[in-house]
Design an enzyme around this catalytic site. Structure first.
Site, mmCIF file in Angstrom:
data_model
loop_
_atom_site.group_PDB
_atom_site.id
_atom_site.type_symbol
_atom_site.label_atom_id
_atom_site.label_comp_id
_atom_site.label_asym_id
_atom_site.label_seq_id
_atom_site.Cartn_x
_atom_site.Cartn_y
_atom_site.Cartn_z
ATOM 1 C CG LEU A 157 -1.979 1.093 1.264
ATOM 2 C CD1 LEU A 157 -2.859 1.098 0.026
ATOM 3 C CD2 LEU A 157 -2.830 0.942 2.525
ATOM 4 C CG HIS A 158 2.757 2.655 -3.069
ATOM 5 N ND1 HIS A 158 2.397 1.361 -3.412
ATOM 6 C CD2 HIS A 158 3.095 3.260 -4.245
ATOM 7 C CE1 HIS A 158 2.517 1.200 -4.732
ATOM 8 N NE2 HIS A 158 2.934 2.339 -5.260
ATOM 9 C CG LEU A 159 -1.531 7.580 -1.233
ATOM 10 C CD1 LEU A 159 -1.948 8.774 -0.384
ATOM 11 C CD2 LEU A 159 -2.596 7.260 -2.265
#
Length: 365
Positions: A201-203
């Protein structure tokens, strides 16, 4: 708690503690001419991020040295921003094999617990904490950068969360956007089946010194009570969510994630893009302010790189920013060619509008 990639005894990243007084609510606008520098001085957040990023570039922590990149606006009403970045096309880590929209996190594959401690610049933390505060986020360099200041925003990597957008992560990313005084600091998300290259999970956060049409184009109202509209006259038609200021971010993040989850439930992939922008009806006019626009694209899932494609279509390309890997493509591509490549991944407009009706019922319920 140890940061990504830390060994016992490694120094923790510096906490960047912020409060509402650090949000830049006015003044984050462009100069008078295309390509002008922003009209406001860098914020405390901008200085900390860019100084740390430049330090890591000087220390050789990136896969390549990034200098000024050739950039041009393609002729045409969509004002697509094309940029030549050959090294990102040749030097970046190969994307992971993604086979499903619900693929679980795999600790054996590359993930952000493996990044070096020095790649982490900051830990963003809202002052006071409490149940209403977003989760702390690590700000780490993207070692294959699009532009100066390209970073990853990571919830605690040790949790091993797959690349499925969560409301706490999105809200933290939106608050990061408000911490910047640069109108070209954008935040985005590539989902599984929508060009995500790492299933952890990352932006993405990055600076681009050009305005984009998606910041100002007016939207067709779908569910005004929930701030949902439909952006039609943009490079890639999208569902638009809007918050005028910090008070609306928690509800906006929750609504975007409910909509994204609905897309995944129906077998669709999605990308998300957040930027400073005008209210959904268009320019705010004299005395009016700009808030945050969040675009959600629904698309057919795509697994693996498409042979012969001039460029991949991820959150940047959908928003009208084209990082291109080849000089010939950068020199010769036309708006019509770029739009064909972008839109072939999207649903036909009648299907999008029916989907908009579904999202309206979902959010209004």
């Amino acid at each position: 708690m140890a940061a990504a990639g830390e060994e016992p005894g490694d120094p923790s990243p510096e906490d960047f503690v912020y409060g509402e007084e650090d949000f830049v609510l006015q003044g984050a606008g462009w100069g008078g001419e295309p390509g002008d520098e922003p009209g406001s001085a860098p914020s405390r957040f901008d200085r900390a991020l860019l100084e740390g990023w430049s330090d890591r570039m000087e220390r050789g922590l990136f896969r390549y040295r990034l200098g000024p990149l050739p950039t041009r606006v393609l002729p045409g009403p969509m004002r697509l921003v094309a940029q030549l970045n050959v090294q990102r096309g040749t030097e970046r880590r190969p994307p992971q094999a993604v086979r499903s929209l619900r693929q679980p996190f795999d600790p054996r594959a590359f993930n952000f617990t493996r990044i070096r401690p020095d790649e982490v610049l900051l830990r963003l933390r809202r002052a006071g904490g409490g149940p209403a505060a977003p989760d702390p986020l690590l700000v780490a360099i993207n070692v294959s950068p699009l532009e100066r200041g390209h970073v990853l925003l990571l919830p605690e990597p040790a949790r091993g969360l797959p690349q499925a957008l969560t409301a706490p992560l999105l809200r933290g990313g939106l608050e990061a956007a408000l911490l910047s005084a640069h109108p070209g600091f954008r935040v985005g998300f590539n989902g599984l089946g929508a060009c995500a290259s790492v299933n952890h999970l990352h932006l993405h956060g990055f600076y681009l010194g050009r305005p984009l049409l998606v910041e100002s184009a007016p939207a067709q109202p779908l569910c005004p009570r929930r701030g949902l509209g439909f952006l039609r006259d943009v490079p890639a038609p999208a569902f638009l969510f809007y918050a005028a200021g910090p008070a609306g971010l928690e509800a906006l993040a929750r609504d975007v994630c409910r909509a994204a989850e609905h897309l995944a439930d129906t077998g669709l992939a999605y990308n998300v893009f957040a930027t400073r922008g005008d209210p959904p009806g268009g320019a705010a006019g004299a005395g009016g302010g700009r808030g945050l626009r969040v675009l959600l694209w629904a698309r057919r899932p795509s697994f693996g790189a498409k042979a012969g494609a001039a460029f991949n279509v991820a959150l940047c390309e959908l928003a009208g920013y084209l990082p291109l890997p080849a000089a010939a493509v950068f020199r010769d591509i036309t708006e019509a060619e770029a739009l064909r490549a972008i839109r072939e991944h999207l649903l036909p407009e009648p299907e999008l509008l029916r989907l908009g009706e579904d999202l309206t019922r979902l959010l209004a319920g």
